[in-house]
Design an enzyme around this catalytic site. Sequence first.
Site, short mmCIF file in Angstrom:
data_model
loop_
_atom_site.label_atom_id
_atom_site.label_comp_id
_atom_site.label_asym_id
_atom_site.label_seq_id
_atom_site.Cartn_x
_atom_site.Cartn_y
_atom_site.Cartn_z
N GLY A 1 48.69 21.57 38.46
CA GLY A 1 47.42 20.86 38.42
C GLY A 1 46.95 20.55 37.02
O GLY A 1 47.69 20.03 36.18
N ASP B 1 52.81 36.56 31.51
CA ASP B 1 51.93 37.05 32.57
C ASP B 1 50.68 37.57 31.87
O ASP B 1 50.70 38.63 31.25
CB ASP B 1 52.61 38.16 33.36
CG ASP B 1 51.73 38.75 34.45
OD1 ASP B 1 50.53 38.39 34.53
OD2 ASP B 1 52.22 39.58 35.23
N TYR C 1 37.99 35.07 44.69
CA TYR C 1 38.17 34.14 43.56
C TYR C 1 36.84 33.90 42.85
O TYR C 1 36.75 33.95 41.63
CB TYR C 1 38.74 32.83 44.11
CG TYR C 1 38.95 31.75 43.08
CD1 TYR C 1 39.81 31.92 42.00
CD2 TYR C 1 38.31 30.51 43.22
CE1 TYR C 1 40.01 30.91 41.07
CE2 TYR C 1 38.52 29.49 42.30
CZ TYR C 1 39.37 29.70 41.23
OH TYR C 1 39.57 28.69 40.32
N LYS D 1 35.71 34.75 38.93
CA LYS D 1 35.18 33.70 38.06
C LYS D 1 33.73 33.98 37.66
O LYS D 1 33.30 33.62 36.55
CB LYS D 1 35.29 32.35 38.77
CG LYS D 1 36.72 31.82 38.89
CD LYS D 1 37.30 31.45 37.53
CE LYS D 1 38.57 30.63 37.66
NZ LYS D 1 39.11 30.21 36.35
#
Length: 260
Positions: free
Chosen positions: A16, A62, A155, A159
């Site tokens: 993306g 990572d 999620y 955030k």
Amino acid sequence: MLLQDKVVIITGIGPGMGTKLARIAASEGAKIAICARNEDRLTEVADDIKAQGGEVLAVPTDISDRAQCDRLVAETLKAYGRVDGLVNSAYKHIGFAPFEKADLAQWRECMDVTFFGTMGMSQAVIEPMKEAGGGAIVNINTMAVKKPMPGEGGYAAAKSAIAGATRTIAKELGRYNIRVNSTFMGWLWGAPVQGYVKHAAKAQGVPEETIIKGITQNIPLGVVPPDEDCAKTVLMFVSDYTKMVTGAALDVNGGEHMSS
């Protein structure tokens, strides 16, 4: 060019907006270091940027492992001698399970990558930025923090933690001329959302245009924001055009959510 001669690290080079961030930053004159866990994708993106005349260093990383964050920064310094910008784009999404059925172990995995990975990368660039006389950190956030989306609790929680930390970090690092800002993205028209639209249209037995219309009816600009246009807004915060901006949270979603 907007980022001429700046050295910028960009995490989360996926299918993306991360890839668009890398390509646009290079086209705007930046020397970039890119990272992701997928080495094949990194190589593909790096080769494409080099073919266009850009300068790029690809380091499989990572970000949930602080030692790997430090290695990425060390490799960047070895290649370019400085670090001027960091775009924290990497994250881990864990699906759309409702909270009452959510696996909190998955929430912890999301937090390890999305929040602690972002914090680890941010810590890793502080000393190089201090030595360079300043720098800019941009944390990619999500509209889901401000406009709750059912099933995205884990999620959004990770955030949200970034949103709170960004303001504190901006306050603390301002004395070193290090700016820290956030961009809150909504729908992004790129490979992930395009895949979602195809899947949803097939599942519902409707044309893809119907799914797109359902999304854009809540977006004043009338389109699903193209990820390359949103990437340009992110990179503005790395540029000298925002030298007096820190601790800011900018909505980049076509107007779907407007913060007060």
